[in-house]
Design an enzyme around this catalytic site. Structure first.
Site, PDB file in Angstrom:
ATOM      1  N   HIS A 185    -119.546 -24.249 -26.534  1.00  0.00           N
ATOM      2  CA  HIS A 185    -119.103 -22.918 -26.069  1.00  0.00           C
ATOM      3  C   HIS A 185    -118.771 -22.005 -27.245  1.00  0.00           C
ATOM      4  CE1 HIS A 185    -118.919 -23.719 -21.708  1.00  0.00           C
ATOM      5  NE2 HIS A 185    -118.554 -24.943 -22.031  1.00  0.00           N
TER       6      HIS A 185
ATOM      7  N   ASP B 112    -114.809 -29.022 -23.666  1.00  0.00           N
ATOM      8  CA  ASP B 112    -115.634 -29.297 -22.484  1.00  0.00           C
ATOM      9  C   ASP B 112    -117.111 -29.065 -22.792  1.00  0.00           C
ATOM     10  OD1 ASP B 112    -114.996 -26.572 -22.836  1.00  0.00           O
ATOM     11  OD2 ASP B 112    -115.751 -26.121 -20.831  1.00  0.00           O
ATOM     12  N   GLU B 113    -117.952 -29.692 -22.016  1.00  0.00           N
ATOM     13  CA  GLU B 113    -119.392 -29.413 -22.010  1.00  0.00           C
ATOM     14  C   GLU B 113    -119.998 -29.316 -23.407  1.00  0.00           C
ATOM     15  OE1 GLU B 113    -120.000 -27.113 -17.819  1.00  0.00           O
ATOM     16  OE2 GLU B 113    -118.989 -25.958 -19.373  1.00  0.00           O
ATOM     17  N   ALA B 114    -119.620 -30.254 -24.281  1.00  0.00           N
ATOM     18  CA  ALA B 114    -120.174 -30.266 -25.640  1.00  0.00           C
ATOM     19  C   ALA B 114    -121.511 -31.020 -25.611  1.00  0.00           C
ATOM     20  CB  ALA B 114    -119.176 -30.912 -26.606  1.00  0.00           C
ATOM     21  N   HIS B 115    -122.426 -30.509 -24.791  1.00  0.00           N
ATOM     22  CA  HIS B 115    -123.686 -31.226 -24.563  1.00  0.00           C
ATOM     23  C   HIS B 115    -124.619 -31.174 -25.773  1.00  0.00           C
ATOM     24  CE1 HIS B 115    -122.114 -31.359 -20.609  1.00  0.00           C
ATOM     25  NE2 HIS B 115    -122.532 -30.193 -20.201  1.00  0.00           N
TER      26      HIS B 115
END
Ligand code: ACM
Length: 531
Positions: free
Chosen positions: A274, A337-340
């Protein structure tokens, strides 16, 4: 007792409507002296108080009422806040004083009521709010406010009468952390818009305002040592508008205003994912040294800070140092979060390096619950945003961290995410976590929600509002209300009081209050609105 004798335009209007009622043949119903105005029962408050003992005569606020407060700065400010609340609609002068007789009294009494609790005693002679700390006085004032007719919220003089039911309310919160989050990155919101939301949250005894200050679409806080973060990284938003950012003075203004409403600001810099707005602002933060373009879409998971590079930690240190210096609150939220686009090993290494930086600047880490997949720092809090159908493994990972001392803030996305649509027809919001009607949002128990989590690990609840589709105050209000009132009740009221059928009636009575304040809200068919 002194009274106004002049005939005001308001009185003329009232007289006019009485005549209309009489003409319609309903005069005896409307004006019979037997139909005394009823005071709101002491338990018809959101969040419902811990304990209520009704009894005795009501208190009626009159033109002569004075507000007496202890002679401390904070108590005087709470008194002034109460007077400011009551003066426009009552039309009474309501002087705030530290001595002499007064029928509205705020009192400080050390010890007994805790950090946020209060007692409200009401009877013929007046109303007294007693607390051990100014926060308790402030929360007691919110209860007093809700015991008065909804028209007290109006900005012009209303007829009243301003009755407070007789009896005693003893109240203290179930959880210490009762938060709401506003995403000011996907769409930027001005200082005044944030203040408006703060005032709305204060009515329900929230005490934490989490500001999501950075994301792929925008960096919203000025950082002197990395100025392009705000000036370039903050220059757009979802859909490609001009975005914006808070100067340090703006941010401090929000912090001060929130503090005056007894909310602590929790700033979030979301990392290592993000981060497109930061990566676009400084090429050297990218592993390949190439800055990506600014981003105005709504995808997630495509950006990552460069974990192996030392400059990443120089950057993080500068940002956290400057933000910590602006933030009197205890917490600094580091996202996670969401550290894809970050490998697991890199994610763990990143959190191992960044959490000590937060501690170095005397703040406590909060991270989204993916932080429990790394090694949460001692004292860190994890914010759970899973769903009912999140995998057992992921829930077990969170429970294990809780057993090992990580505190939890519960924000289950399929219950507390305020950006989820209420129904398929909701014109704003998203539905990836499902449709979340008012009952679903309210009707669960934070204390027993996650299996294997010790009760003491649950520090409270938070209602996040992501703003991909939200662009103005009316949008914030429409998505937050009525659901956010239920979040307040989950956070404040004892578990034993939890009851949808009782709650929905108290909730319905909030509608006229929101209307009197000029707020938008969703008229859920699950709620028995009275107007
Ligand atoms: C989140 O909704 N990605 C925390």
């Amino acid at each position: 007792m002194r009274r106004h004798h002049s005939t005001t335009p308001r009185m003329a209007r009232i007289l006019g409507s009485l005549l209309l009622v009489a003409a319609a043949g309903a005069f005896t119903v409307a004006a019979t002296p037997a139909s005394k105005p009823a005071a709101t029962p002491l338990d018809q408050v959101v969040p419902v108080p811990a304990s209520v003992t009704p009894g005795g005569s009501p208190y009626r606020i009159t033109h002569e009422a004075r507000i007496r407060v202890p002679d401390t700065r904070a108590a005087r400010q709470v008194g002034a806040y109460l007077a400011d609340l009551l003066r426009p609609s009552t039309g009474y002068p309501l002087p705030v004083t530290t001595r002499g007789p007064a029928d509205i009294q705020l009192r400080l009494q050390p010890g007994k009521f805790g950090a946020e609790g209060y007692r409200l005693d009401s009877g013929h002679g007046g109303v007294t709010i007693t607390a051990s700390a100014p926060a308790g006085l402030f929360h007691g004032v919110q209860t007093l406010r809700q015991l008065l007719p909804a028209s007290v919220e109006k900005k012009s003089v209303q007829p009243g009468p301003w009755l407070v039911a007789g009896g005693t309310v003893q109240d203290t919160p179930r959880f210490a952390y009762r938060g709401a989050m506003l995403d000011v990155s996907r769409h930027f919101f001005t200082v005044d818009q944030v203040k408006r939301y703060i005032d709305e949250l204060a009515l329900y005894k929230f005490n934490e305002l989490h500001l999501h200050l950075s994301d792929d679409q925008g960096w919203r806080i000025a950082i002197d040592s990395w100025p392009r973060l705000a000036t370039y990284g903050g220059s757009t938003q979802v859909g490609g508008g001009t975005g914006g950012h808070y100067t340090k003075a703006d941010y401090q203004e929000i912090v001060r205003y929130a503090a005056s409403r007894y909310l602590e600001v929790v700033p979030e810099i979301d990392m290592p994912g993000h981060t497109n707005a930061a990566l676009a602002s400084y090429a050297e933060l990218n592993c390949d040294g190439v800055a990506p373009s600014l981003y105005t879409g709504t995808e997630v998971g495509f950006s990552s800070l460069c974990v192996p590079k030392q400059i990443t930690y120089d950057f993080v240190d500068d940002v956290i140092r400057e933000l910590a210096a602006l933030t009197p609150g205890r917490y600094l939220h580091i996202g996670g979060d969401e550290a894809h686009s970050t490998s697991h090993a890199d994610y763990v290494a990143f959190m191992d390096k960044v959490q000590p930086i937060v501690a170095k600047y005397s703040k406590t880490v909060i991270g989204w619950h993916q932080l429990t997949g790394a090694t949460p720092a001692k004292g860190a809090l994890a914010q759970y945003w899973g769903l009912d159908d999140t995998s057992a493994e992921e829930k077990a990972q969170v429970a294990k961290a809780a057993q090992n001392g990580t505190g939890l803030i519960l924000s289950p996305a399929d219950r507390l995410y305020l950006d989820m649509k209420y129904t398929e027809d909701t014109p704003l919001g998203q539905d990836w976590a499902g449709l979340v009607e008012v009952r679903r949002s309210y009707d669960w128990d934070p204390g027993t929600y996650l299996a294997g989590v010790p009760g003491s690990a649950v520090r409270g609840v938070e209602a996040p509002l992501w703003t991909e589709t939200i662009t103005k105050s009316a949008d914030i209000e429409y998505m937050a209300f009525p659901r956010v009132a239920g979040v307040a009740e989950l956070g404040w009221s004892p578990a034993a009081t939890h009851d949808w059928d009782a709650y929905k009636v108290r909730l319905a009575a909030q509608g006229p209050r929101w209307e009197a304040r000029g707020m938008a809200y969703y008229r859920s068919p699950q709620v028995p609105w009275t107007d």
